[in-house]
Design a protein around this motif. Sequence first.
Motif, PDB file in Angstrom:
ATOM      1  N   SER A  67       0.844  -1.201   0.000  1.00 48.96           N
ATOM      2  CA  SER A  67       0.000   0.000   0.000  1.00 48.96           C
ATOM      3  C   SER A  67       0.879   1.251   0.000  1.00 48.96           C
ATOM      4  CB  SER A  67      -0.895   0.001   1.243  1.00 48.96           C
ATOM      5  OG  SER A  67      -1.475   1.270   1.406  1.00 48.96           O
ATOM      6  N   PRO A  68       0.514   2.256  -0.788  1.00 49.47           N
ATOM      7  CA  PRO A  68       1.324   3.488  -0.802  1.00 49.47           C
ATOM      8  C   PRO A  68       1.302   4.221   0.539  1.00 49.47           C
ATOM      9  CG  PRO A  68      -0.672   3.754  -2.107  1.00 49.47           C
ATOM     10  CD  PRO A  68      -0.599   2.314  -1.744  1.00 49.47           C
ATOM     11  N   PHE A  69       0.344   3.879   1.417  1.00 49.06           N
ATOM     12  CA  PHE A  69       0.259   4.564   2.711  1.00 49.06           C
ATOM     13  C   PHE A  69       0.879   3.745   3.847  1.00 49.06           C
ATOM     14  CE2 PHE A  69      -2.875   6.652   0.143  1.00 49.06           C
ATOM     15  CZ  PHE A  69      -2.804   7.978   0.534  1.00 49.06           C
ATOM     16  N   PHE A  70       1.541   2.668   3.483  1.00 48.87           N
ATOM     17  CA  PHE A  70       2.082   1.786   4.522  1.00 48.87           C
ATOM     18  C   PHE A  70       3.059   2.549   5.440  1.00 48.87           C
ATOM     19  CE2 PHE A  70       5.144  -1.320   6.148  1.00 48.87           C
ATOM     20  CZ  PHE A  70       4.288  -2.246   6.703  1.00 48.87           C
ATOM     21  N   ALA A  71       3.882   3.377   4.838  1.00 49.39           N
ATOM     22  CA  ALA A  71       4.915   4.057   5.632  1.00 49.39           C
ATOM     23  C   ALA A  71       4.557   5.508   5.943  1.00 49.39           C
ATOM     24  CB  ALA A  71       6.247   3.994   4.880  1.00 49.39           C
ATOM     25  N   THR A  72       3.346   5.943   5.582  1.00 45.59           N
ATOM     26  CA  THR A  72       2.958   7.335   5.806  1.00 45.59           C
ATOM     27  C   THR A  72       2.482   7.507   7.244  1.00 45.59           C
ATOM     28  OG1 THR A  72       2.242   7.429   3.516  1.00 45.59           O
ATOM     29  CG2 THR A  72       1.518   9.222   4.965  1.00 45.59           C
ATOM     30  N   ASP A  73       3.123   8.354   7.955  1.00 47.18           N
ATOM     31  CA  ASP A  73       2.744   8.563   9.358  1.00 47.18           C
ATOM     32  C   ASP A  73       2.941  10.043   9.713  1.00 47.18           C
ATOM     33  OD1 ASP A  73       1.812   7.751  11.811  1.00 47.18           O
ATOM     34  OD2 ASP A  73       3.854   7.424  12.588  1.00 47.18           O
ATOM     35  N   PRO A  74       1.941  10.760  10.188  1.00 48.66           N
ATOM     36  CA  PRO A  74       0.576  10.253  10.409  1.00 48.66           C
ATOM     37  C   PRO A  74      -0.201  10.206   9.105  1.00 48.66           C
ATOM     38  CG  PRO A  74       0.714  12.523  11.053  1.00 48.66           C
ATOM     39  CD  PRO A  74       2.090  12.151  10.628  1.00 48.66           C
ATOM     40  N   LEU A  75      -1.295   9.468   9.134  1.00 48.79           N
ATOM     41  CA  LEU A  75      -2.124   9.357   7.939  1.00 48.79           C
ATOM     42  C   LEU A  75      -2.988  10.603   7.808  1.00 48.79           C
ATOM     43  CD1 LEU A  75      -3.310   5.647   8.106  1.00 48.79           C
ATOM     44  CD2 LEU A  75      -1.907   6.672   6.324  1.00 48.79           C
ATOM     45  N   ASP A  76      -2.936  11.196   6.670  1.00 51.06           N
ATOM     46  CA  ASP A  76      -3.797  12.349   6.396  1.00 51.06           C
ATOM     47  C   ASP A  76      -5.162  11.804   5.978  1.00 51.06           C
ATOM     48  OD1 ASP A  76      -5.088  14.557   5.466  1.00 51.06           O
ATOM     49  OD2 ASP A  76      -3.310  15.422   4.496  1.00 51.06           O
ATOM     50  N   PRO A  77      -6.243  12.165   6.705  1.00 50.09           N
ATOM     51  CA  PRO A  77      -7.556  11.573   6.424  1.00 50.09           C
ATOM     52  C   PRO A  77      -8.011  11.760   4.983  1.00 50.09           C
ATOM     53  CG  PRO A  77      -7.617  12.757   8.498  1.00 50.09           C
ATOM     54  CD  PRO A  77      -6.294  13.059   7.863  1.00 50.09           C
ATOM     55  N   GLN A  78      -7.701  12.887   4.392  1.00 51.75           N
ATOM     56  CA  GLN A  78      -8.240  13.147   3.050  1.00 51.75           C
ATOM     57  C   GLN A  78      -7.630  12.236   1.977  1.00 51.75           C
ATOM     58  OE1 GLN A  78      -8.307  17.291   1.917  1.00 51.75           O
ATOM     59  NE2 GLN A  78     -10.525  17.236   2.224  1.00 51.75           N
ATOM     60  N   PRO A  79      -6.311  12.284   1.810  1.00 53.05           N
ATOM     61  CA  PRO A  79      -5.774  11.376   0.780  1.00 53.05           C
ATOM     62  C   PRO A  79      -5.982   9.909   1.115  1.00 53.05           C
ATOM     63  CG  PRO A  79      -3.992  12.469   1.979  1.00 53.05           C
ATOM     64  CD  PRO A  79      -5.260  13.122   2.405  1.00 53.05           C
ATOM     65  N   PHE A  80      -5.916   9.598   2.411  1.00 54.31           N
ATOM     66  CA  PHE A  80      -6.121   8.183   2.765  1.00 54.31           C
ATOM     67  C   PHE A  80      -7.581   7.780   2.531  1.00 54.31           C
ATOM     68  CE2 PHE A  80      -6.821   4.705   5.880  1.00 54.31           C
ATOM     69  CZ  PHE A  80      -5.962   3.797   5.301  1.00 54.31           C
ATOM     70  N   GLY A  81      -8.495   8.704   2.819  1.00 61.46           N
ATOM     71  CA  GLY A  81      -9.907   8.420   2.554  1.00 61.46           C
ATOM     72  C   GLY A  81     -10.146   8.208   1.065  1.00 61.46           C
ATOM     73  N   ALA A  82      -9.500   9.050   0.270  1.00 57.90           N
ATOM     74  CA  ALA A  82      -9.640   8.903  -1.182  1.00 57.90           C
ATOM     75  C   ALA A  82      -9.059   7.565  -1.637  1.00 57.90           C
ATOM     76  CB  ALA A  82      -8.919  10.056  -1.875  1.00 57.90           C
ATOM     77  N   TYR A  83      -7.962   7.190  -0.998  1.00 55.85           N
ATOM     78  CA  TYR A  83      -7.337   5.896  -1.330  1.00 55.85           C
ATOM     79  C   TYR A  83      -8.280   4.738  -0.993  1.00 55.85           C
ATOM     80  CZ  TYR A  83      -4.380   1.820  -0.425  1.00 55.85           C
ATOM     81  OH  TYR A  83      -3.864   0.557  -0.373  1.00 55.85           O
ATOM     82  N   LEU A  84      -8.926   4.860   0.172  1.00 58.33           N
ATOM     83  CA  LEU A  84      -9.848   3.791   0.576  1.00 58.33           C
ATOM     84  C   LEU A  84     -11.019   3.659  -0.397  1.00 58.33           C
ATOM     85  CD1 LEU A  84     -10.076   4.234   4.464  1.00 58.33           C
ATOM     86  CD2 LEU A  84      -9.017   2.372   3.199  1.00 58.33           C
ATOM     87  N   GLN A  85     -11.411   4.767  -0.995  1.00 61.99           N
ATOM     88  CA  GLN A  85     -12.537   4.731  -1.922  1.00 61.99           C
ATOM     89  C   GLN A  85     -12.219   3.937  -3.199  1.00 61.99           C
ATOM     90  OE1 GLN A  85     -15.786   6.085  -1.573  1.00 61.99           O
ATOM     91  NE2 GLN A  85     -15.035   6.088   0.530  1.00 61.99           N
ATOM     92  N   ARG A  86     -10.937   3.865  -3.516  1.00 61.76           N
ATOM     93  CA  ARG A  86     -10.598   3.136  -4.739  1.00 61.76           C
ATOM     94  C   ARG A  86      -9.815   1.830  -4.450  1.00 61.76           C
ATOM     95  NH1 ARG A  86      -6.778   7.305  -4.480  1.00 61.76           N
ATOM     96  NH2 ARG A  86      -4.622   6.533  -4.535  1.00 61.76           N
ATOM     97  N   ALA A  87      -9.462   1.646  -3.196  1.00 58.46           N
ATOM     98  CA  ALA A  87      -8.685   0.439  -2.855  1.00 58.46           C
ATOM     99  C   ALA A  87      -9.597  -0.769  -2.761  1.00 58.46           C
ATOM    100  CB  ALA A  87      -7.958   0.647  -1.537  1.00 58.46           C
ATOM    101  N   ARG A  88      -9.036  -1.893  -3.085  1.00 58.12           N
ATOM    102  CA  ARG A  88      -9.785  -3.136  -2.910  1.00 58.12           C
ATOM    103  C   ARG A  88      -9.502  -3.641  -1.496  1.00 58.12           C
ATOM    104  NH1 ARG A  88     -10.382  -8.370  -6.748  1.00 58.12           N
ATOM    105  NH2 ARG A  88     -12.596  -8.571  -6.395  1.00 58.12           N
ATOM    106  N   VAL A  89     -10.569  -3.990  -0.768  1.00 54.90           N
ATOM    107  CA  VAL A  89     -10.435  -4.331   0.649  1.00 54.90           C
ATOM    108  C   VAL A  89     -10.922  -5.761   0.866  1.00 54.90           C
ATOM    109  CG1 VAL A  89     -11.098  -3.719   2.998  1.00 54.90           C
ATOM    110  CG2 VAL A  89     -10.809  -1.933   1.269  1.00 54.90           C
ATOM    111  N   ALA A  90     -10.134  -6.526   1.597  1.00 51.41           N
ATOM    112  CA  ALA A  90     -10.551  -7.892   1.944  1.00 51.41           C
ATOM    113  C   ALA A  90     -11.326  -7.851   3.250  1.00 51.41           C
ATOM    114  CB  ALA A  90      -9.336  -8.793   2.081  1.00 51.41           C
ATOM    115  N   VAL A  91     -12.544  -8.421   3.242  1.00 48.33           N
ATOM    116  CA  VAL A  91     -13.379  -8.471   4.448  1.00 48.33           C
ATOM    117  C   VAL A  91     -13.909  -9.889   4.609  1.00 48.33           C
ATOM    118  CG1 VAL A  91     -14.075  -6.046   4.302  1.00 48.33           C
ATOM    119  CG2 VAL A  91     -15.414  -7.796   3.160  1.00 48.33           C
ATOM    120  N   VAL A  92     -14.530 -10.130   5.773  1.00 49.10           N
ATOM    121  CA  VAL A  92     -15.004 -11.472   6.085  1.00 49.10           C
ATOM    122  C   VAL A  92     -16.470 -11.592   5.691  1.00 49.10           C
ATOM    123  CG1 VAL A  92     -15.233 -13.197   7.901  1.00 49.10           C
ATOM    124  CG2 VAL A  92     -13.367 -11.556   7.971  1.00 49.10           C
ATOM    125  N   THR A  93     -16.816 -12.676   5.034  1.00 51.87           N
ATOM    126  CA  THR A  93     -18.182 -12.831   4.513  1.00 51.87           C
ATOM    127  C   THR A  93     -19.236 -12.898   5.608  1.00 51.87           C
ATOM    128  OG1 THR A  93     -17.808 -15.201   4.514  1.00 51.87           O
ATOM    129  CG2 THR A  93     -17.489 -14.072   2.434  1.00 51.87           C
TER     130      THR A  93
END
Lengths: 338, 414
Positions: free
Chosen positions: A162-188
Motif C-alpha cells: 500500500s502506498p500509505f504503509f509508511a505514511t505517518d501520520p495518515l492524512d484523512p483526506q488522501p487516505f480516505g480517497a485511497y480507501l474509496q478506490r482500494a480493494r479491501v478484503a473483508v469477512v463474509t
Amino acid sequence: MTFRSPSARLALAPFLAMLFALMALAPVGGQSNDAASTPTLSVAPRLLRIGYLRPEGEVGFTRGQMEALRARLVQDAPLMQACAAAGYDGFGLYETDGGRDMLRRLNAREFDLAFVPLRVWAEQNPAAGYRIILQTRRERDITATRGSMVLQRGVVFLSPRSPFFATDPLDPQPFGAYLQRARVAVVTSEGMAEYVAPLTSLAERFGVAPPAADFLWMESSAEVVKAVLAGLVDVGVCEQGALDETLGVAGLRDNQARLIRPVVVSRPVPTDPVVVRPELAPRDSVLGRELKRVLRDFSIETGFGAVSLQSAQDSDYTDVPALLARFNELIGRELRRP
Amino acid sequence: MTPAATRRAPARWPLFLALVLSLVALATLFWLRGRLVREERAALSSLVRVFERGNLLGRPENAAIRFSVIESTAESYQESDLIARLFVAKRLLDGREVLVHPFWYALDNDAWQQEVAGWERLPVGSADNPAGALYVKLARGNREAVDRTILLFVLFLVLCLGLLVFRQRGKELELNRTVSELERRRAEVIRLERLALAGQLSANIFHDIKKPILNIKHEADDLLAPGTLDPPVRDAVAAMKEQTDLFLRILRELGFEQFVRAEGDSDEYCDVADSLERAVALVRYEQGDVIVERDLPATPPPLVLAPPYRLVQLFSNLVLNAYQAMGGKGLLRLRLLVGEKTIEVHVEDNGPGIAPGIRDTIFEPFASTRADAGGSGLGLYICAQILSDLGGSIRVEDADPRGTRFVITLPVQP
C-alpha cells in the motif's frame, strides 16, 4: 352386492365420513405440548430444540460436533431428569442456513437453545426475549480488564504494497480517497468484531468507508490476513486476534511491524453468545442451569474443538446494539454483501 | 600326454551367470526408475486435477480464494516423497501471477519467480482461461539414488568388461609369444640336430682322413730311411712328411679329434689346466683383441676324473661366451684355485655383465642373452649338464668392477 352398484356406494358413505373425521382429529407432528396424548395413537417426542449456524469460515458448528453434544447431553442424568420434569424427551438439532435464517427463526422463537453469532443477536427482535447464558471463547480472544468477559477487537490494516504503509501520520483526506478506490478484503460473515466494529471505527476516524462493491469477500479473518500478505489486496479488515494468530502460525510475528500496518483498531466487543428462551433462564429454571453446566463441561472437554464456552449474561452485551446502530448510522446497510 | 593337455579348460558358466545377473539387476534398476518417473508424472497430474476440479484458484477476475483449502491440499501433496516444495500462484485479471501459497513468501522474496525457474511449472486451467500455475520442486532423492546406482552399476560393468578384455588380450599376447617361442625353439632344435649330424659326419671324416694321412706319414718315414732316396726326392718326401706331421700335430693340439668323438667314451684322469689351455686354443678364432690373463698354480693341479673332451667342451663354451660378451675387446681372466677336495676354475670377463632379471634362468635351455646375435641358448645349459654329470657345479657372479664371473667347481679324485 358389489361396491360397484350405486346403492352400495351410498351405504358406504357414512362409514367413510366417520373415518375421515377420526383422521382429522388425530394429533400429527411433534410440536404438541400435550404429554398425555391418546395412548392408542403414536405421539412424536417433545424435543428441546437447539439451533446453530452451519460452519461458514470461523463461525458455526459442524453436524458432528452437535451430534456429539447431543450424545453428551443425553448421558447426563441430572440434565435428563430436569428435561423430563420440564416435559422434554430429548434434544433436536436444527441447522440454520446462514445468519438471515438464524435471525428469522430466532424471532419466531423456534429454538429453546441457540448458538448465535453476535451480529444476529444484535439484530434480533428484543421481543423474542432470548437470554444469554454463555459466550464463546478462543485462545486468541482477550479478557476484559474487569470481570471475566471475553472480548474481541477488529482491525483495519495495510500491506507493505500500500502506498500509505509508511505514511505517518495518515492524512484523512488522501487516505480516505485511497480507501474509496482500494480493494479491501473483508469477512463474509459480516460479524461484529471482524466487520461491523472495525469498519465503524474506520468511518469514525477517516469519515469514509470503502465501497462494498469492491470488497474481496473472504471466509474468515485468517483468510483476510493471507489475502493481504499474499498481495491479492492492499487493505484488510478482520478480527485482531485472528490476525495475530495467523502471523504467529506462519512464524511472522517478529516481523509484524514490517509486514502489516494497523490503521484502525476497533473498540472491543463480546464474543458470540449462547442463548435460551426466557423460560429456561438459569436463574429461574433448573433445566436452564443444568444445560449451562453440561454445555460448559462439554466445551471444556474440547467437544467444540478450539472453542470453549464460559458464563455470560445479558448485561455484558448491552453496548452491542448501540454499536450496530452506529454502524448503520455511519455506513448503512448498503455496505452489506451484494 | 602332457600336463597342459590334461589340464581342463576353465569353466565359463560363472561368467555367464554373472553376466545374466548383472543384466537382470540393470533391467530392474531401469524398471524402478521408470516406475518412479511414472509415479512422479501421475502425482503432478493428480495435483493439477485437484486444483482444477476444485476450482481452488478461481477465475482471474475473482480474487477470492480459500487459502485454507489450498494450504491443506498443498500440504497433503508435500507430505508425499515425490514433492519437496510446492508454490501456488494465482493469475489475476491484469495477467500477474500472485503467489498465494506460501502466502507470506513473496513479501520477502520479490524474485520468487526466478527462484522457481528451475522447478516444474504446471499450468492450472485452460490456455484460454488460465487460473494460475503450480510450481513444484520435485523430491528426486529416490530417483537420483536409482540414477546414481545405475551409473555406478554401468561403470562397474564397463570396468569389469574392460578388465576381462584386457586380461583376454594379455592371454592372447602371451599365447602368441609362446607360439613364437615354440616356433623359434623348434627351428633351433632342427638347427642343432643338423649341427649334431654335421659333428658326427666331421668325426667320421676326420677319422677316415686321419688313416690315409697316417699311412702317408708311415710311408714317408719308410722312404726317409737312410740310403733309400736320392737327395732331391728325399727333400720332397721330407717336406711331405713335415706337412703330415703338422696336420697331425694341429689335430692333436686342438683336441678336435677328442672333441668330436662320440659319447660313451670312458673317463680319464685329466689335467684341468691343460683342458683349460686347449679350450682357449680351440676358440682362439673368436679372441680378437681380447687379452687373456692366466692365474694358474705353479705346480700341476690334482687330476679330475672326466671325459677329456667334455672338460674342453665345458671351458671352451665359457671362454667363447666371454669373448662374445666383450665384443672382441677386453680382458679375460682365467684362475684356477686348488682346494682340499675340489678345484675351482674362474672364467671372468669385463663385459657388460648379465642383467639381474635373467640371471636365475641363464642355465636353463634356450635362455640366451644373445638371442638377437644368433645365440642358441644351449651353451650354459650344456655346461651345467656336464658339471652335473661330473658331480661339480657352476654359478655366476658379478665381476669387480664390471663384468661376469663364472665359477666352476670340480671334485678332485683322492
